[in-house]
Motif scaffolding. Sequence first.
Motif, short mmCIF file in Angstrom:
data_model
loop_
_atom_site.label_atom_id
_atom_site.label_comp_id
_atom_site.label_asym_id
_atom_site.label_seq_id
_atom_site.Cartn_x
_atom_site.Cartn_y
_atom_site.Cartn_z
N GLY A 110 -7.85 -5.90 13.99
CA GLY A 110 -7.54 -4.62 13.37
C GLY A 110 -6.89 -4.76 12.01
O GLY A 110 -6.42 -3.79 11.43
N ASP A 111 -6.87 -5.97 11.49
CA ASP A 111 -6.21 -6.24 10.21
C ASP A 111 -7.28 -6.27 9.11
O ASP A 111 -7.60 -7.33 8.56
N PHE A 112 -7.84 -5.08 8.81
CA PHE A 112 -8.98 -5.01 7.90
C PHE A 112 -8.64 -5.46 6.49
O PHE A 112 -9.49 -5.93 5.74
N ARG A 113 -7.36 -5.28 6.11
CA ARG A 113 -6.92 -5.66 4.77
C ARG A 113 -7.17 -7.14 4.51
O ARG A 113 -7.43 -7.54 3.39
N ASN A 114 -7.06 -7.93 5.57
CA ASN A 114 -7.21 -9.37 5.42
C ASN A 114 -8.57 -9.85 5.91
O ASN A 114 -8.71 -11.03 6.30
N GLY A 159 -1.27 3.07 -7.62
CA GLY A 159 -0.41 3.88 -6.76
C GLY A 159 -0.23 3.27 -5.38
O GLY A 159 0.89 3.04 -4.93
N ILE A 160 -1.33 3.00 -4.70
CA ILE A 160 -1.25 2.46 -3.33
C ILE A 160 -0.52 1.12 -3.34
O ILE A 160 0.25 0.82 -2.42
N THR A 161 -0.71 0.33 -4.38
CA THR A 161 -0.09 -1.00 -4.42
C THR A 161 1.44 -0.88 -4.45
O THR A 161 2.14 -1.55 -3.67
N THR A 162 1.95 -0.01 -5.30
CA THR A 162 3.40 0.10 -5.39
C THR A 162 3.98 0.88 -4.20
O THR A 162 5.01 0.51 -3.65
N PHE A 163 3.28 1.94 -3.78
CA PHE A 163 3.72 2.74 -2.63
C PHE A 163 3.79 1.88 -1.37
O PHE A 163 4.78 1.87 -0.64
N GLY A 295 -4.07 -2.18 -0.14
CA GLY A 295 -4.05 -1.63 1.21
C GLY A 295 -5.41 -1.06 1.56
O GLY A 295 -6.37 -1.18 0.79
N THR A 296 -5.50 -0.46 2.73
CA THR A 296 -6.77 0.08 3.22
C THR A 296 -6.93 1.53 2.79
O THR A 296 -5.98 2.16 2.31
N PRO A 297 -8.11 2.11 3.01
CA PRO A 297 -8.29 3.53 2.64
C PRO A 297 -7.31 4.47 3.33
O PRO A 297 -6.91 5.48 2.72
N THR A 298 -6.89 4.17 4.55
CA THR A 298 -5.89 5.06 5.17
C THR A 298 -4.54 4.94 4.46
O THR A 298 -3.79 5.92 4.38
N ASP A 299 -4.23 3.76 3.94
CA ASP A 299 -3.02 3.62 3.11
C ASP A 299 -3.17 4.46 1.84
O ASP A 299 -2.19 5.05 1.36
N SER A 300 -4.38 4.50 1.29
CA SER A 300 -4.63 5.35 0.11
C SER A 300 -4.37 6.81 0.46
O SER A 300 -3.77 7.55 -0.34
N GLU A 301 -4.83 7.22 1.64
CA GLU A 301 -4.62 8.62 2.04
C GLU A 301 -3.13 8.93 2.16
O GLU A 301 -2.67 10.00 1.78
#
Length: 344
Positions: A110-114, A159-163, A295-301
């Motif tokens: 479940g670790d799609f980022r990696n 944005g997602i990177t710093t958030f 991060g992943t798209p849900t992190d973007s959301e």
Amino acid sequence: MATTRVVASTMKVAQISKPGGDFELVEREVPKPAMGQVRIKVQACGICHSDALTKEGALPGIQYPRVPGHEVVGHIDEVGAGVSAWTLGQRVGVGWHGGQDNTCLSCRRGDFRNCRNVKIPGISYDGGYQQYMLAPVEALAAVPESLNAAEAAPLLCAGITTFNALRHSGAMPSDLVAVQGIGGLGHLGIQFANKFGYKVAAIGRGSENAPVAKKLGAHVYIDSKATNAAEELQKLGGAQVILATAPNSKAMSELINGLGPNGKLMVVGATFDPIEVTPPQLIFGNHTIQGWAAGTPTDSEDTLRFAELTGVRPMIETYPLEQANEGYARMMSGKAQFRVVLTM
Ligand SMILES: [Zn+2]
Ligand SMILES: [Zn+2]
């Protein structure tokens, strides 16, 4: 009432034909989404420093011509076969995470980022410097209609990177958090850190960025040219987290002594130069150095929702797609205030 959708048969694309080449504005046929893909009518695409990887051919295996861009906002204008969770007309974005294979060990955990075979828009396939873009559903983030397209675009990478880095840093409200670098990443990092309830110290070179850093939410401004920034942080009790955004490894190395007990240097700004640290610098005070990738798209959301709730927005300069070369040069100059965005 029935509406008729008009889809053009050709589109404008800003492509790189060979490593080191300039952007070429060409006409291409509007592509059809394959199984598991959607087509996005692009509204805006941010220009990120990482687009240099495609422009200069810094990664092996990039196939040319290639269209860069991984800060994409638009509307779905055609849905491919097998896509059920996304609908025609829906507002979506695509960031750095452009899809995973769903089969490697990281994905099975479940670790799609990696994901071992993670795809990056603009590198693995054509990105957002074009009027229409194909994207796999694994890459899609829902984008609230309330956000302006050109302002939402940079939230999908800078944005997602710093958030994400800050919210996983372990810092708690009222902790001293320093943001090194007041640029494309840093100016968002300062805003997020302020809204997270941290005591925010912005670290820049020279006094000229002090007013904008304060306006963005910094409680303290530290001029690393005029003072020793690590000592200044120690005078404030030492930083719980230093978010290092400026791609300058020497400047990052100099900040490690500004960490407080159990403090962490969170690295998001990237160059290929080494960060220098001695073991005692880490041992005494239990200090950590950690890297963080978007991060992943849900992190973007989550990032977009938080921005919508709190008013965090990037400061941007926009260029039309036709001026991709000018926009890219402006980003590379380091003088943009603070993100450059292409509009279609
Ligand atoms: Zn980026
Ligand atoms: Zn995988």
